[in-house]
Motif scaffolding. Structure first.
Motif, PDB file in Angstrom:
ATOM      1  N   GLU A  93       0.821  -1.212   0.000  1.00 35.07           N
ATOM      2  CA  GLU A  93       0.000   0.000   0.000  1.00 35.07           C
ATOM      3  C   GLU A  93       0.858   1.266   0.000  1.00 35.07           C
ATOM      4  N   TRP A  96       1.959   2.150  -3.468  1.00 39.23           N
ATOM      5  CA  TRP A  96       0.838   2.692  -4.241  1.00 39.23           C
ATOM      6  C   TRP A  96       0.540   4.134  -3.829  1.00 39.23           C
ATOM      7  N   VAL A 100       0.553   7.438  -6.282  1.00 42.43           N
ATOM      8  CA  VAL A 100      -0.589   8.346  -6.423  1.00 42.43           C
ATOM      9  C   VAL A 100      -0.158   9.783  -6.159  1.00 42.43           C
ATOM     10  N   LYS A 109      -3.759  12.154 -13.168  1.00 39.52           N
ATOM     11  CA  LYS A 109      -4.489  11.132 -12.430  1.00 39.52           C
ATOM     12  C   LYS A 109      -3.899   9.775 -12.766  1.00 39.52           C
ATOM     13  N   SER A 111      -3.484   5.777 -13.302  1.00 36.81           N
ATOM     14  CA  SER A 111      -4.325   4.711 -13.853  1.00 36.81           C
ATOM     15  C   SER A 111      -4.248   3.466 -12.974  1.00 36.81           C
ATOM     16  N   ASP A 112      -5.319   2.716 -12.949  1.00 35.71           N
ATOM     17  CA  ASP A 112      -5.296   1.443 -12.212  1.00 35.71           C
ATOM     18  C   ASP A 112      -4.248   0.491 -12.781  1.00 35.71           C
ATOM     19  N   ARG A 113      -3.859   0.732 -14.026  1.00 27.85           N
ATOM     20  CA  ARG A 113      -2.842  -0.114 -14.649  1.00 27.85           C
ATOM     21  C   ARG A 113      -1.518  -0.033 -13.888  1.00 27.85           C
ATOM     22  N   ASN A 114      -1.292   1.101 -13.197  1.00 25.72           N
ATOM     23  CA  ASN A 114      -0.054   1.273 -12.439  1.00 25.72           C
ATOM     24  C   ASN A 114      -0.028   0.479 -11.136  1.00 25.72           C
ATOM     25  N   ARG A 115      -1.156  -0.126 -10.741  1.00 27.47           N
ATOM     26  CA  ARG A 115      -1.197  -0.842  -9.472  1.00 27.47           C
ATOM     27  C   ARG A 115      -0.193  -1.998  -9.441  1.00 27.47           C
ATOM     28  N   CYS A 116       0.075  -2.561 -10.613  1.00 27.60           N
ATOM     29  CA  CYS A 116       1.019  -3.676 -10.661  1.00 27.60           C
ATOM     30  C   CYS A 116       2.416  -3.251 -10.212  1.00 27.60           C
ATOM     31  N   GLU A 119       3.228  -4.081  -6.616  1.00 26.47           N
ATOM     32  CA  GLU A 119       3.306  -5.494  -6.243  1.00 26.47           C
ATOM     33  C   GLU A 119       4.768  -5.905  -6.111  1.00 26.47           C
TER      34      GLU A 119
END
Length: 413
Positions: A93, A96, A100, A109, A111-116, A119
């Motif tokens: 977290e 992430w 952000v 803003k 993208s959710d694609r960056n969540r990886c 990991e």
């Protein structure tokens, strides 16, 4: 200490991207006492990537990878390594949140694609990346260790220098491999080898490599697996010996630029320079003005390409008719006029046939005339350069800077 380097990216194999990361890593790691035992480049293919890393771990148990840590579908390296070492990916977290906030500071803003990118394989050490979005990773498993860095050069180099090298140097036992480059120009490689042949036989434990290029031949000295102070002492002594033997043909070390050396020489003597270029099309002026602070020496120049413009800058109709635009008379006139109009201490003029067409038996492609005007008068020299149009022009610009440096050193003698 040995490691293997695996650079990742289909674009590297297709030739669309030059792999500068590998060259940087080789030099930086050697300076920390770590030698790259093997280098492998693989495409963005999970099977080939897995095989390459597994084979490298089997040989050295220490692998450095670059590339494949971004947010797109072809960025597969982290998952491949995690699966190979049997480590699950866990979402962090704090990574992430930092991503952000980084995007917000740039007014974007995320993208959710960056969540990886948040990991991380279980147990891995996260290497914070203040230059980009993908953190580096130091992953340990039963097969060995994999250090994963982004492929973007500024990110890879920053992480390698600040996060990786200190950790590796602490484990390398204090021995380093260091190199020193002596830069030469105006002398062919074979002649250079004849000049330093006697020295070369006495260099041990240093080694010497010849690195020819458009601008001259670099001589790279390398001290292998020695104490840092010993390496520096040996490299200092031998590089000075080479420079003394090669005299004016050795103009610097490391990343020294001939234009910068020329500017410093003129600066110390309070000389100014002006140029008149034809076939080089401004390359000499560009080389000079690329150096910060060049304005205190370089007054400017002219690109006199067409004959009528050469005539405007001092080349008489008689010279153009009897000798032609590529001639001793033309470059002498251009250099003298340039110096008179500008009030510069030194002037250089260049006119030649860069090709690929336009050559004759009397004036072949690659023939270039150079004129030099200064306090002691005007000289001219003719030279024929091999290569393509670009290579001829680049070599002519380098030769002009080299002879201008020689002229600057002798102008007040």
């Amino acid at each position: 200490m040995n490691l293997e380097l695996v650079t990742i990216g289909t674009e590297l194999l297709l030739g669309f991207t030059v792999d500068t990361n590998a060259a940087f890593a080789g030099q930086a790691l050697a300076g920390a006492g770590v030698r790259i035992a093997r280098r492998t480049t693989v495409p963005d293919d999970p099977g080939l990537l897995r095989g390459a890393i597994a084979e490298s771990l089997g040989r050295t148990r220490l692998v450095l990878t670059t590339g494949g840590l971004g947010p797109t579908r072809d960025d597969l390296s982290k998952k491949v390594v995690a699966d190979l070492l049997g480590l699950p990916l866990e979402f962090h977290e704090e990574i992430w949140t930092a991503l952000v906030e980084r995007f917000a500071r740039m007014g974007r803003k995320i993208s959710d694609r960056n969540r990886c990118q948040a990991e991380v394989p279980r147990g891995a050490v996260v290497l914070p990346n203040r230059w980009g979005t993908a953190p580096g990773l130091w992953i340990s498993g039963a097969m060995g260790e994999v250090i994963m860095l982004p492929g973007v050069p500024i990110e890879m180099r920053g992480l390698l220098t600040q996060q990786v090298l200190p950790r590796l140097a602490a484990r390398a036992g204090g021995l380093v491999t260091r190199s020193r480059t002596v830069r030469t120009t105006g002398i062919p490689e074979s002649t250079l080898a004849d000049r330093v042949g006697a020295i070369e036989d006495t260099l041990a434990p240093l080694t010497l490599a010849y690195l020819p290029g458009l601008e001259g031949v670099d001589l790279r000295l390398t001290a292998w697996d020695v104490e840092p102070c010993t390496a520096d002492s040996l490299l200092d002594a031998v590089s000075e010996r080479l420079r003394s033997e090669l005299a004016e043909n050795a103009y610097g070390t490391g990343e020294d630029d001939l234009a910068a050396v020329l500017l410093e020489e003129c600066r110390q003597r309070r000389y100014t320079i002006v140029v008149a270029e034809s076939c080089t099309g401004g390359m000499i002026g560009e080389r000079i003005t690329a150096i910060p602070g060049s304005s205190d020496v370089f007054l400017g120049g002219v690109i006199a390409y067409a004959d009528r413009l050469k005539a405007t800058f001092g080349v008489s109709d008689r010279i153009l008719q009897e000798q032609g635009a590529v001639s001793e008379g033309a470059v002498r006139a251009l250099a003298e006029t340039g110096r008179q109009l500008s009030g510069a201490t030194l002037a250089v003029a260049v006119s030649g046939i860069a090709g690929p067409g336009g050559g004759t038996p009397e004036k072949p492609v690659g023939m270039v005339w150079f004129g030099f005007a200064g306090p002691r008068g005007t000289d001219a020299v003719r030279y024929v350069f091999p290569g393509t149009r670009h290579e001829i022009r680049a070599r002519a610009a380098q030769f002009a800077l080299f002879r201008l440096l020689r002229y600057a050193k002798s102008a007040g003698a």
